[in-house]
Scaffold this motif. Structure first.
Motif, PDB file in Angstrom:
ATOM      1  N   ASP A 110     -68.856  96.381   4.516  1.00 19.78           N
ATOM      2  CA  ASP A 110     -68.444  95.613   5.680  1.00 19.78           C
ATOM      3  C   ASP A 110     -69.504  94.576   6.019  1.00 19.78           C
ATOM      4  O   ASP A 110     -70.699  94.848   5.894  1.00 19.78           O
ATOM      5  N   PRO A 111     -69.074  93.400   6.481  1.00 20.16           N
ATOM      6  CA  PRO A 111     -70.071  92.392   6.852  1.00 20.16           C
ATOM      7  C   PRO A 111     -70.830  92.801   8.105  1.00 20.16           C
ATOM      8  O   PRO A 111     -70.329  93.546   8.945  1.00 20.16           O
ATOM      9  N   LEU A 112     -72.032  92.304   8.225  1.00 20.06           N
ATOM     10  CA  LEU A 112     -72.865  92.522   9.399  1.00 20.06           C
ATOM     11  C   LEU A 112     -72.482  91.418  10.396  1.00 20.06           C
ATOM     12  O   LEU A 112     -72.619  90.237  10.083  1.00 20.06           O
ATOM     13  N   VAL A 113     -71.949  91.788  11.560  1.00 24.26           N
ATOM     14  CA  VAL A 113     -71.462  90.820  12.533  1.00 24.26           C
ATOM     15  C   VAL A 113     -72.182  91.022  13.858  1.00 24.26           C
ATOM     16  O   VAL A 113     -72.374  92.153  14.302  1.00 24.26           O
ATOM     17  N   SER A 114     -72.572  89.921  14.486  1.00 29.75           N
ATOM     18  CA  SER A 114     -73.209  89.977  15.794  1.00 29.75           C
ATOM     19  C   SER A 114     -72.841  88.723  16.564  1.00 29.75           C
ATOM     20  O   SER A 114     -72.826  87.627  16.010  1.00 29.75           O
ATOM     21  N   HIS A 115     -72.534  88.884  17.853  1.00 26.29           N
ATOM     22  CA  HIS A 115     -72.213  87.729  18.682  1.00 26.29           C
ATOM     23  C   HIS A 115     -73.144  87.692  19.890  1.00 26.29           C
ATOM     24  O   HIS A 115     -73.792  88.678  20.218  1.00 26.29           O
ATOM     25  N   GLY A 116     -73.230  86.523  20.503  1.00 26.27           N
ATOM     26  CA  GLY A 116     -74.052  86.377  21.692  1.00 26.27           C
ATOM     27  C   GLY A 116     -75.425  85.795  21.438  1.00 26.27           C
ATOM     28  O   GLY A 116     -76.289  85.838  22.305  1.00 26.27           O
ATOM     29  N   HIS A 117     -75.648  85.250  20.260  1.00 33.28           N
ATOM     30  CA  HIS A 117     -76.925  84.628  19.950  1.00 33.28           C
ATOM     31  C   HIS A 117     -76.863  83.135  20.255  1.00 33.28           C
ATOM     32  O   HIS A 117     -75.797  82.526  20.206  1.00 33.28           O
ATOM     33  N   THR A 118     -78.006  82.549  20.556  1.00 28.28           N
ATOM     34  CA  THR A 118     -78.036  81.098  20.784  1.00 28.28           C
ATOM     35  C   THR A 118     -77.817  80.388  19.448  1.00 28.28           C
ATOM     36  O   THR A 118     -78.016  80.971  18.377  1.00 28.28           O
ATOM     37  N   LYS A 119     -77.430  79.129  19.537  1.00 28.54           N
ATOM     38  CA  LYS A 119     -77.219  78.351  18.319  1.00 28.54           C
ATOM     39  C   LYS A 119     -78.517  78.237  17.522  1.00 28.54           C
ATOM     40  O   LYS A 119     -78.515  78.339  16.301  1.00 28.54           O
ATOM     41  N   GLY A 120     -79.632  78.049  18.230  1.00 27.12           N
ATOM     42  CA  GLY A 120     -80.929  77.948  17.558  1.00 27.12           C
ATOM     43  C   GLY A 120     -81.299  79.219  16.827  1.00 27.12           C
ATOM     44  O   GLY A 120     -81.804  79.171  15.695  1.00 27.12           O
ATOM     45  N   ASP A 121     -81.061  80.373  17.451  1.00 21.00           N
ATOM     46  CA  ASP A 121     -81.338  81.656  16.799  1.00 21.00           C
ATOM     47  C   ASP A 121     -80.456  81.842  15.573  1.00 21.00           C
ATOM     48  O   ASP A 121     -80.914  82.312  14.528  1.00 21.00           O
ATOM     49  N   ALA A 122     -79.185  81.488  15.689  1.00 18.26           N
ATOM     50  CA  ALA A 122     -78.260  81.635  14.560  1.00 18.26           C
ATOM     51  C   ALA A 122     -78.718  80.783  13.375  1.00 18.26           C
ATOM     52  O   ALA A 122     -78.745  81.250  12.231  1.00 18.26           O
ATOM     53  N   LYS A 123     -79.113  79.560  13.642  1.00 17.35           N
ATOM     54  CA  LYS A 123     -79.591  78.688  12.565  1.00 17.35           C
ATOM     55  C   LYS A 123     -80.886  79.218  11.966  1.00 17.35           C
ATOM     56  O   LYS A 123     -81.094  79.155  10.758  1.00 17.35           O
ATOM     57  N   ARG A 124     -81.766  79.746  12.806  1.00 16.13           N
ATOM     58  CA  ARG A 124     -83.036  80.299  12.325  1.00 16.13           C
ATOM     59  C   ARG A 124     -82.799  81.523  11.446  1.00 16.13           C
ATOM     60  O   ARG A 124     -83.454  81.687  10.414  1.00 16.13           O
ATOM     61  N   ILE A 125     -81.859  82.384  11.818  1.00 11.40           N
ATOM     62  CA  ILE A 125     -81.522  83.549  10.998  1.00 11.40           C
ATOM     63  C   ILE A 125     -81.060  83.095   9.616  1.00 11.40           C
ATOM     64  O   ILE A 125     -81.506  83.609   8.589  1.00 11.40           O
ATOM     65  N   LYS A 126     -80.180  82.107   9.594  1.00 18.34           N
ATOM     66  CA  LYS A 126     -79.671  81.586   8.318  1.00 18.34           C
ATOM     67  C   LYS A 126     -80.808  80.993   7.486  1.00 18.34           C
ATOM     68  O   LYS A 126     -80.906  81.244   6.284  1.00 18.34           O
ATOM     69  N   GLU A 127     -81.691  80.225   8.113  1.00 20.38           N
ATOM     70  CA  GLU A 127     -82.827  79.629   7.399  1.00 20.38           C
ATOM     71  C   GLU A 127     -83.741  80.698   6.805  1.00 20.38           C
ATOM     72  O   GLU A 127     -84.194  80.572   5.667  1.00 20.38           O
ATOM     73  N   LEU A 128     -84.030  81.740   7.596  1.00 16.01           N
ATOM     74  CA  LEU A 128     -84.905  82.809   7.108  1.00 16.01           C
ATOM     75  C   LEU A 128     -84.307  83.524   5.902  1.00 16.01           C
ATOM     76  O   LEU A 128     -85.017  83.834   4.940  1.00 16.01           O
ATOM     77  N   ILE A 129     -83.009  83.792   5.955  1.00 18.76           N
ATOM     78  CA  ILE A 129     -82.340  84.471   4.834  1.00 18.76           C
ATOM     79  C   ILE A 129     -82.392  83.598   3.589  1.00 18.76           C
ATOM     80  O   ILE A 129     -82.749  84.058   2.502  1.00 18.76           O
ATOM     81  N   GLU A 130     -82.042  82.321   3.744  1.00 24.82           N
ATOM     82  CA  GLU A 130     -82.039  81.422   2.589  1.00 24.82           C
ATOM     83  C   GLU A 130     -83.447  81.240   2.025  1.00 24.82           C
ATOM     84  O   GLU A 130     -83.640  81.200   0.812  1.00 24.82           O
ATOM     85  N   SER A 131     -84.431  81.166   2.895  1.00 23.79           N
ATOM     86  CA  SER A 131     -85.820  81.022   2.460  1.00 23.79           C
ATOM     87  C   SER A 131     -86.295  82.263   1.710  1.00 23.79           C
ATOM     88  O   SER A 131     -86.941  82.155   0.662  1.00 23.79           O
ATOM     89  N   ALA A 132     -85.991  83.431   2.227  1.00 24.88           N
ATOM     90  CA  ALA A 132     -86.390  84.684   1.570  1.00 24.88           C
ATOM     91  C   ALA A 132     -85.718  84.823   0.217  1.00 24.88           C
ATOM     92  O   ALA A 132     -86.345  85.281  -0.756  1.00 24.88           O
ATOM     93  N   GLN A 133     -84.460  84.420   0.109  1.00 23.87           N
ATOM     94  CA  GLN A 133     -83.754  84.494  -1.170  1.00 23.87           C
ATOM     95  C   GLN A 133     -84.371  83.522  -2.175  1.00 23.87           C
ATOM     96  O   GLN A 133     -84.536  83.849  -3.334  1.00 23.87           O
ATOM     97  N   ALA A 134     -84.717  82.324  -1.709  1.00 27.68           N
ATOM     98  CA  ALA A 134     -85.330  81.327  -2.599  1.00 27.68           C
ATOM     99  C   ALA A 134     -86.702  81.792  -3.067  1.00 27.68           C
ATOM    100  O   ALA A 134     -87.052  81.657  -4.245  1.00 27.68           O
ATOM    101  N   ASP A 135     -87.504  82.359  -2.167  1.00 23.91           N
ATOM    102  CA  ASP A 135     -88.833  82.857  -2.519  1.00 23.91           C
ATOM    103  C   ASP A 135     -88.722  84.012  -3.507  1.00 23.91           C
ATOM    104  O   ASP A 135     -89.520  84.120  -4.443  1.00 23.91           O
ATOM    105  N   GLY A 136     -87.747  84.879  -3.308  1.00 20.42           N
ATOM    106  CA  GLY A 136     -87.535  86.007  -4.222  1.00 20.42           C
ATOM    107  C   GLY A 136     -87.138  85.538  -5.608  1.00 20.42           C
ATOM    108  O   GLY A 136     -87.577  86.075  -6.599  1.00 20.42           O
ATOM    109  N   GLY A 137     -86.319  84.523  -5.672  1.00 22.55           N
ATOM    110  CA  GLY A 137     -85.925  83.949  -6.969  1.00 22.55           C
ATOM    111  C   GLY A 137     -87.097  83.318  -7.674  1.00 22.55           C
ATOM    112  O   GLY A 137     -87.238  83.411  -8.895  1.00 22.55           O
TER     113      GLY A 137
END
Length: 105
Positions: free
Chosen positions: A72-99
């Motif tokens: 099941d997907p991990l779903v969460s609501h009620g975050h600010t737009k800035g936090d949501a974008k930061r979460i996405k950036e951190l995930i993409e950055s960690a995946q790129a660093d791991g690669g």
């Protein structure tokens, strides 16, 4: 990378007493939701994240993190737009660093 935590706003549905917290580290994405008699914790390995979907409203955003493992997907609501974008950036950055680390070995 040190882990970063993002707490949902108490002004959104389901977060009044026990707001949802998303933690992003270089190893996993964890969603914690407390309740009166326990807690619900869901984690996805950073390398198993298939997609990050952000749905924004006027003020708050909903984040859906889907796994390539078919869970099941991990779903969460009620975050600010800035936090949501930061979460996405951190995930993409960690995946790129791991690669990059895997390619170097």
């Amino acid at each position: 990378m040190p882990a970063e935590q993002f707490q949902a706003s108490r002004w959104t549905h389901g977060n009044l007493l026990f707001p949802t917290v998303i933690e992003v580290s270089d190893k996993a994405v964890i969603r914690r939701k407390r309740s009166w008699f326990g807690s619900d914790e869901m984690s996805i390995s950073i390398y198993k994240v298939a997609s990050v979907h952000i749905k924004t409203g006027i003020i708050w955003s909903e984040i859906k993190i889907e796994s390539s493992g078919g869970t099941d997907p991990l779903v969460s609501h009620g975050h600010t737009k800035g936090d949501a974008k930061r979460i996405k950036e951190l995930i993409e950055s960690a995946q790129a660093d791991g690669g990059n680390r895997e390619a170097a070995t």
